[in-house]
Scaffold this motif. Structure first.
Motif, PDB file in Angstrom:
ATOM      1  N   TYR A  32       0.825  -1.206   0.000  1.00 27.49           N
ATOM      2  CA  TYR A  32       0.000   0.000   0.000  1.00 27.49           C
ATOM      3  C   TYR A  32       0.859   1.256   0.000  1.00 27.49           C
ATOM      4  N   VAL A  33       0.288   2.313  -0.585  1.00 29.13           N
ATOM      5  CA  VAL A  33       0.883   3.642  -0.508  1.00 29.13           C
ATOM      6  C   VAL A  33      -0.247   4.634  -0.257  1.00 29.13           C
ATOM      7  N   ALA A  34       0.019   5.586   0.611  1.00 29.67           N
ATOM      8  CA  ALA A  34      -0.938   6.660   0.879  1.00 29.67           C
ATOM      9  C   ALA A  34      -0.451   7.908   0.151  1.00 29.67           C
ATOM     10  N   THR A  35      -1.364   8.639  -0.426  1.00 27.38           N
ATOM     11  CA  THR A  35      -1.014   9.871  -1.134  1.00 27.38           C
ATOM     12  C   THR A  35      -0.522  10.900  -0.132  1.00 27.38           C
ATOM     13  N   GLU A  36       0.677  11.412  -0.370  1.00 28.83           N
ATOM     14  CA  GLU A  36       1.245  12.454   0.481  1.00 28.83           C
ATOM     15  C   GLU A  36       1.518  13.674  -0.395  1.00 28.83           C
ATOM     16  N   PRO A  37       0.722  14.728  -0.257  1.00 28.98           N
ATOM     17  CA  PRO A  37       0.947  15.920  -1.071  1.00 28.98           C
ATOM     18  C   PRO A  37       2.196  16.673  -0.623  1.00 28.98           C
ATOM     19  N   SER A  38       2.702  17.513  -1.514  1.00 31.01           N
ATOM     20  CA  SER A  38       3.867  18.342  -1.208  1.00 31.01           C
ATOM     21  C   SER A  38       3.527  19.794  -1.501  1.00 31.01           C
ATOM     22  N   ALA A  39       3.744  20.658  -0.536  1.00 30.97           N
ATOM     23  CA  ALA A  39       3.472  22.088  -0.736  1.00 30.97           C
ATOM     24  C   ALA A  39       4.368  22.676  -1.820  1.00 30.97           C
ATOM     25  N   GLU A  50      -6.047  13.045  -2.890  1.00 31.97           N
ATOM     26  CA  GLU A  50      -5.331  13.445  -1.685  1.00 31.97           C
ATOM     27  C   GLU A  50      -5.798  12.638  -0.478  1.00 31.97           C
ATOM     28  N   GLY A  51      -4.842  12.106   0.272  1.00 29.65           N
ATOM     29  CA  GLY A  51      -5.139  11.355   1.476  1.00 29.65           C
ATOM     30  C   GLY A  51      -5.681   9.957   1.222  1.00 29.65           C
ATOM     31  N   ALA A  52      -5.698   9.523  -0.033  1.00 28.06           N
ATOM     32  CA  ALA A  52      -6.251   8.209  -0.360  1.00 28.06           C
ATOM     33  C   ALA A  52      -5.201   7.114  -0.182  1.00 28.06           C
ATOM     34  N   LEU A  53      -5.703   5.898  -0.071  1.00 27.40           N
ATOM     35  CA  LEU A  53      -4.860   4.715   0.067  1.00 27.40           C
ATOM     36  C   LEU A  53      -4.954   3.907  -1.224  1.00 27.40           C
ATOM     37  N   TYR A  54      -3.807   3.453  -1.713  1.00 29.96           N
ATOM     38  CA  TYR A  54      -3.742   2.671  -2.946  1.00 29.96           C
ATOM     39  C   TYR A  54      -3.009   1.366  -2.689  1.00 29.96           C
ATOM     40  N   GLN A  55      -3.530   0.316  -3.281  1.00 33.23           N
ATOM     41  CA  GLN A  55      -2.866  -0.986  -3.217  1.00 33.23           C
ATOM     42  C   GLN A  55      -2.171  -1.215  -4.558  1.00 33.23           C
ATOM     43  N   CYS A 108       9.643  15.557   0.336  1.00 26.49           N
ATOM     44  CA  CYS A 108       8.435  14.881   0.790  1.00 26.49           C
ATOM     45  C   CYS A 108       7.399  14.909  -0.317  1.00 26.49           C
ATOM     46  N   GLY A 109       6.487  13.969  -0.271  1.00 25.61           N
ATOM     47  CA  GLY A 109       5.424  13.900  -1.250  1.00 25.61           C
ATOM     48  C   GLY A 109       5.483  12.632  -2.078  1.00 25.61           C
ATOM     49  N   THR A 110       4.374  12.350  -2.723  1.00 22.68           N
ATOM     50  CA  THR A 110       4.240  11.174  -3.576  1.00 22.68           C
ATOM     51  C   THR A 110       4.201  11.625  -5.030  1.00 22.68           C
ATOM     52  N   PHE A 111       5.041  11.037  -5.858  1.00 23.15           N
ATOM     53  CA  PHE A 111       4.968  11.262  -7.295  1.00 23.15           C
ATOM     54  C   PHE A 111       3.867  10.364  -7.831  1.00 23.15           C
ATOM     55  N   GLY A 112       2.762  10.946  -8.272  1.00 23.46           N
ATOM     56  CA  GLY A 112       1.645  10.183  -8.803  1.00 23.46           C
ATOM     57  C   GLY A 112       1.908   9.689 -10.213  1.00 23.46           C
ATOM     58  N   PRO A 113       0.935   8.973 -10.792  1.00 19.23           N
ATOM     59  CA  PRO A 113       1.127   8.364 -12.108  1.00 19.23           C
ATOM     60  C   PRO A 113       1.303   9.364 -13.243  1.00 19.23           C
ATOM     61  N   VAL A 114       0.661  10.520 -13.182  1.00 22.62           N
ATOM     62  CA  VAL A 114       0.775  11.503 -14.262  1.00 22.62           C
ATOM     63  C   VAL A 114       2.182  12.093 -14.287  1.00 22.62           C
ATOM     64  N   VAL A 115       2.671  12.536 -13.142  1.00 24.71           N
ATOM     65  CA  VAL A 115       4.022  13.108 -13.065  1.00 24.71           C
ATOM     66  C   VAL A 115       5.072  12.028 -13.315  1.00 24.71           C
TER      67      VAL A 115
END
Length: 163
Positions: A32-39, A50-55, A108-115
């Motif tokens: 699992y990974v939780a979405t961690e935004p970065s300012a 934002e704040g979601a959990l992904y398997q 800090c932060g999560t690189f999502g699929p688009v980035v």
């Protein structure tokens, strides 16, 4: 920040309908990974809520530096490669590697699929120029980051795991 710097990349994520509780004994960071935004990089998590959990069904760890300062030095070299001379690009800039260069300043932060897909494309486009620098150490980690974002570009994500 004195130890090795590790990132994790995963692919084939699916959003899970459950609350993110990292202290939950059933939370398994290998699945699992939780979405961690970065300012500093608000667009980084694009493609994730934002704040979601992904398997995810597959992941890989990447040791990208022996120390945090070595990671930051590598980011400065990446910035120099694209003509930024160590400066941070603006958030709305279209410069190659924008999000990873901005990430290096705060870590800090999560690189999502688009980035991740955009960064994978940047690494492919800049590969020859990175190799032509003649800096074997820089190019070794360039290849590692390329592999990491290639994996995450397959519907996945990347995140800093430890330092």
């Amino acid at each position: 920040m004195s130890g090795p710097v590790y990132f994790v990349a995963c692919k084939n994520m699916k959003k899970v309908d459950r609350e993110v509780v990292l202290s939950d004994p059933n939370y398994d960071e290998t699945s699992y990974v939780a979405t961690e935004p970065s300012a500093a990089c608000p667009s980084m998590t694009e493609g994730m809520d934002e704040g979601a959990l992904y398997q995810f069904d597959e992941s890989n760890w990447y040791r990208v530096a022996d120390r945090w300062w070595a990671f930051v030095d590598w980011i400065v070299k990446l910035s120099n490669l694209v003509g930024l001379d160590g400066d941070l690009p603006e958030q709305d800039s279209t410069v190659a590697f924008r999000d990873i260069i901005r990430y290096g300043s705060n870590g800090c932060g999560t690189f999502g699929p688009v980035v991740s897909k955009k960064l994978a494309e940047d690494f492919a486009l800049w590969d020859e120029r990175a190799r032509d620098l003649g800096d074997e150490d820089f190019y070794y980690y360039f290849g590692m980051f390329r592999h990491m974002f290639d994996m995450a570009a397959e519907g996945g994500a990347c995140w800093l795991q430890s330092w």
